[in-house]
Scaffold this motif. Structure first.
Motif, mmCIF file in Angstrom:
data_model
loop_
_atom_site.group_PDB
_atom_site.id
_atom_site.type_symbol
_atom_site.label_atom_id
_atom_site.label_comp_id
_atom_site.label_asym_id
_atom_site.label_seq_id
_atom_site.Cartn_x
_atom_site.Cartn_y
_atom_site.Cartn_z
ATOM 1 N N HIS A 32 58.664 28.981 47.499
ATOM 2 C CA HIS A 32 59.755 29.892 47.137
ATOM 3 C C HIS A 32 60.835 29.115 46.388
ATOM 4 C CE1 HIS A 32 62.221 33.563 47.875
ATOM 5 N NE2 HIS A 32 63.249 32.718 48.035
ATOM 6 N N ASP A 34 64.452 29.363 44.500
ATOM 7 C CA ASP A 34 65.685 30.160 44.442
ATOM 8 C C ASP A 34 66.510 29.829 43.215
ATOM 9 O OD1 ASP A 34 65.717 31.687 46.975
ATOM 10 O OD2 ASP A 34 65.645 29.685 47.887
ATOM 11 N N HIS A 65 62.658 33.636 43.117
ATOM 12 C CA HIS A 65 63.669 34.595 43.557
ATOM 13 C C HIS A 65 64.884 34.441 42.646
ATOM 14 C CE1 HIS A 65 66.623 35.645 47.117
ATOM 15 N NE2 HIS A 65 66.685 36.533 46.147
ATOM 16 N N MET A 67 68.422 35.090 41.624
ATOM 17 C CA MET A 67 69.754 35.563 42.032
ATOM 18 C C MET A 67 70.662 35.346 40.828
ATOM 19 S SD MET A 67 69.636 33.959 45.833
ATOM 20 C CE MET A 67 68.257 32.908 45.393
ATOM 21 N N ASP A 177 63.992 36.983 53.807
ATOM 22 C CA ASP A 177 64.437 35.674 53.339
ATOM 23 C C ASP A 177 65.819 35.395 53.920
ATOM 24 O OD1 ASP A 177 64.992 33.382 51.865
ATOM 25 O OD2 ASP A 177 65.164 34.421 49.941
HETATM 26 ZN ZN ZN Z 1 65.296 33.092 48.355
#
Ligand code: ZN
Ligand code: DX5
Length: 218
Positions: A32, A34, A65, A67, A177
């Protein structure tokens, strides 16, 4: 069975290839990654060049992911850098339908992420747009940092989404998460989660392979 995705946000980034090896040896299913832009969240993590580097370190699927304020602008570039799962926030500025379509256009799994306080109602109209293997990411901490405490108030939303997916027979995953360790993983699995992200718990475990087993509940 639950998919386990290891977040490297709080791993030893001075040695990225070693981090990838630790995750591979742990038996986790994905890595994963970020991405924070300093606008959507008040933190900046890592972006495209580091993902390119990571892609060369491992064969594991990369679960990215985003953001970021305008994820649609970056879909193609993150896919080219190696993303195999790509999630973006419904609270971002991008049009969610266009963003899902762009991700599907690259033939990879799309994820729609919701912050802890965002109601499920905002994502329900988009469910028919999603394909088998796509996912809804229900954040169990406020996005921006690792090592935060799990927000239990998200549990009713998880149960509600599981009920909707089951009722409508939609083959989508529920990813969570934030603050995921052995106990919170068990609670989430029971609520209907089948895709767990774990960062600090997994990366700091004395034996990461044990931690992955505990997260899976066996
Ligand atoms: Zn995350
Ligand atoms: C938070 C990130 C998470 C974070 C999880 O914004 O999206 O992926 O790295 O870390 P832990 O498991 O430590 O809460």
């Amino acid at each position: 069975m639950c998919i386990i995705s290891a977040s490297i946000l709080n791993a030893d980034l001075a040695n990225l290839s070693n981090v990838a090896k630790i995750v591979e040896n742990s038996g986790a299913d994905a890595l994963h990654y970020d991405v924070m832009d300093g606008c959507f969240v008040d933190n900046i993590s890592f972006g495209l060049p580091v993902l390119h580097a990571l892609r060369r370190c491992t064969e594991l699927p990369l679960d990215v992911h985003l953001m970021v304020k305008d994820p649609l602008r970056f879909v193609s570039r993150f896919v080219e850098a190696g993303a195999q799962y790509l999630s973006f926030h419904i609270e971002s500025d991008s049009d969610p339908v266009a963003t899902v379509d762009a991700i599907h256009g690259h033939g990879i799994a799309a994820g729609i992420a919701l912050c802890p306080n965002t109601p499920l109602s905002v994502v329900l109209p988009l469910l028919p747009r999603l394909k088998a293997g796509d996912f809804i990411l229900l954040m169990t901490v406020e996005p921006g940092w690792g090592k935060q405490a799990f927000i239990y108030d998200v549990l009713p939303k998880i149960r509600q989404l599981r009920a909707v997916l089951d009722q409508q027979e939609l083959p989508l995953h529920i990813q969570v998460d934030g603050g995921i360790q052995e106990e919170t993983a068990a609670i989430c699995r029971e609520a209907g989660v089948d895709f767990l992200v774990s960062g600090s718990y997994l990366m700091n475990a004395p034996v990461p392979a044990d931690a992955v087993r505990y997260l899976r509940g066996r």
